[in-house]
Scaffold this active site. Structure first.
Site, short mmCIF file in Angstrom:
data_model
loop_
_atom_site.label_atom_id
_atom_site.label_comp_id
_atom_site.label_asym_id
_atom_site.label_seq_id
_atom_site.Cartn_x
_atom_site.Cartn_y
_atom_site.Cartn_z
N ASP A 152 0.32 1.81 8.41
CA ASP A 152 -0.38 1.05 9.62
C ASP A 152 0.62 1.07 10.83
OD1 ASP A 152 -2.19 0.30 7.83
OD2 ASP A 152 -1.41 -1.64 7.46
N THR B 168 4.60 2.13 5.32
CA THR B 168 2.88 1.63 5.47
C THR B 168 2.44 2.69 6.52
OG1 THR B 168 1.59 0.15 6.54
CG2 THR B 168 3.94 0.03 7.30
N GLY C 281 0.86 -1.09 0.01
CA GLY C 281 0.01 0.15 -0.02
C GLY C 281 1.01 1.16 0.15
N ASP D 191 2.82 -0.91 11.67
CA ASP D 191 2.89 -2.43 12.18
C ASP D 191 3.97 -2.97 12.17
OD1 ASP D 191 2.74 -2.54 9.55
OD2 ASP D 191 0.97 -4.07 9.46
N ARG E 198 -5.55 -2.33 8.68
CA ARG E 198 -5.40 -3.94 8.69
C ARG E 198 -5.66 -4.63 9.74
NH1 ARG E 198 -3.91 -6.60 3.83
NH2 ARG E 198 -2.70 -4.72 3.27
N ASP F 199 5.11 -4.92 5.70
CA ASP F 199 5.53 -6.33 6.21
C ASP F 199 5.59 -7.42 5.31
OD1 ASP F 199 2.89 -6.43 6.21
OD2 ASP F 199 2.73 -7.89 8.07
N ARG G 6 0.73 -4.92 -4.97
CA ARG G 6 0.84 -6.12 -3.98
C ARG G 6 0.92 -7.33 -5.14
NH1 ARG G 6 -0.75 -3.85 0.76
NH2 ARG G 6 -2.76 -2.53 0.58
O1 F6P Z 1 -1.52 -1.60 4.77
C1 F6P Z 1 -2.05 -0.42 4.22
C2 F6P Z 1 -3.60 -0.41 4.23
O2 F6P Z 1 -4.09 0.89 3.92
C3 F6P Z 1 -4.36 -1.05 5.53
O3 F6P Z 1 -4.43 -0.15 6.57
C4 F6P Z 1 -5.35 -1.43 4.74
O4 F6P Z 1 -6.13 -2.57 5.40
C5 F6P Z 1 -5.13 -1.98 3.28
O5 F6P Z 1 -3.78 -1.29 3.11
C6 F6P Z 1 -5.99 -1.60 2.17
O6 F6P Z 1 -5.48 -1.99 0.99
P1 F6P Z 1 -5.98 -1.69 -0.45
O7 F6P Z 1 -5.55 -0.35 -0.84
O8 F6P Z 1 -5.33 -2.77 -1.27
O9 F6P Z 1 -7.43 -1.83 -0.35
#
Ligand code: F6P
Length: 322
Positions: free
Chosen positions: A128, A126, A11, A130, A172, A103, A72
């Site tokens: 997050d 990120t 992300g 995390d 997440r 991660d 991703r």
């Molecule tokens: O890891 C970053 C994040 O924004 C999380 O907080 C969220 O759950 C996820 O990515 C959303 O991913 P996507 O943009 O693929 O919907």
């Protein structure tokens, strides 16, 4: 070492561009040739390598997103995908790689190191926050400030209508965006992923809490994906029908926007240190900042999860929300 590459993955996060700028300019300072890889690991597989110079990263320190694009990549996690990525790195004469991501990015790099000896250094990108091995990840500060700004606005309307709002934030499976933005916005309760939501306790809190508050805001960390806040709000409405309840899912606005100064500076420090780490012969290591000092954490430790989320902050929040 003569030639290195940099890419962003997972992300996007505000500050990735600032990090990239620091990587490119530091590499050039040390007379290293530098190429960017577009679209993360997907681009490594497809051979999307582009030469970079000081000008390629001009005017990006203030921009959210990533000029290198991101993805991703499912294909990278297959043996065939990894083989193609390795061949492309070798074909392009790459001797070291800097990965800016979360991660998933570092888990991928770790697995890749079993078939490819080109060293990887990671910068934690990120929203997050995390990852173990850094106090703050790239993008986290901007994201929590975006949430606080949004919740301040929600507070105005909640107050005017005497309403109870449930606001879902990203993260997440980590509750750090919820925890800090909840404290920063003066939320009445915060539900985080690390502590299973105790609905009875929440309902009791909302029922028996102060009656002189016009508005109430509960920050909910996304738990089973986007929109899981709806279930929580419905349950509370059933138990406490007198509340006028509204739900707001903040979603991807949390991922965009101009990075805060904190994110720009941290990202620059990490990008700068990542190049030096590669030149020092480090590999499979994530750069972090702990207590304002640059740190080095092996990928396998960085991607582990915190078992308990800052009990000191959780305890303080409960008292301040009274
Ligand atoms: O890891 C970053 C994040 O924004 C999380 O907080 C969220 O759950 C996820 O990515 C959303 O991913 P996507 O943009 O693929 O919907």
């Amino acid at each position: 070492m003569k030639k290195i590459s940099v890419f962003t993955s997972g992300g996007d996060a505000p500050g990735m561009n600032a990090c990239l700028r620091a990587v490119v300019r530091t590499a050039l300072f040390h007379k290293l040739e530098i190429t960017g890889i577009l679209h993360g690991y997907d681009g490594m597989i497809k051979g999307e390598f582009i030469p970079m110079n000081a000008k390629s990263v001009s005017g990006i320190i203030q921009r959210g997103g990533t000029i290198l694009k991101t993805a991703r990549s499912a294909e990278f996690m297959t043996p065939a995908g990894m083989k193609k990525a390795k061949e492309n790195l070798e074909k392009n004469g790459i001797e070291g790689v800097i990965a800016i991501g979360g991660d998933g990015t570092f888990k991928g790099a770790l697995e890749f190191s079993s078939i490819c000896s080109i060293p990887f250094i990671g910068c934690p990108g990120t929203i997050d926050n995390d990852l173990i091995g850094t106090d703050f990840t790239i993008g986290y500060d901007t994201a929590i400030n975006t949430v606080v700004e949004a919740v301040d606005k929600i507070r105005d309307t909640a107050e005017s209508h005497d309403r109870l709002f449930f606001v879902e934030v990203m993260g997440r499976d980590a509750g750090l965006i919820a925890l800090r933005s909840g404290i920063g916005s003066g939320a009445e309760a915060i539900l985080i992923s690390e502590a299973k939501t105790d609905m009875e306790q929440l309902i009791r809190h909302l029922k028996d809490g102060r009656k002189d508050k016009a508005s109430k805001i509960v920050i909910v960390s996304e738990q089973e994906g986007t929109g899981s806040v709806m279930k929580v709000a419905e349950e509370v409405k059933k138990a406490l029908p007198f509340y006028d309840i509204r739900v707001s899912v903040l979603g991807h606005i949390q991922r965009g926007g101009n990075p805060t100064c904190m994110d720009r500076v941290n990202s620059s420090r990490m990008g700068f240190s990542a190049v030096e780490a590669l030149m020092d012969g480090k590999k499979s290591t994530m750069i972090g900042i702990i207590n304002n000092k640059i740190t080095y954490t092996p990928f396998e430790n960085a991607v582990k999860h915190l078992d308990e989320l800052h009990p000191d902050l959780v305890g303080m929040m409960k008292i301040l929300a009274l």
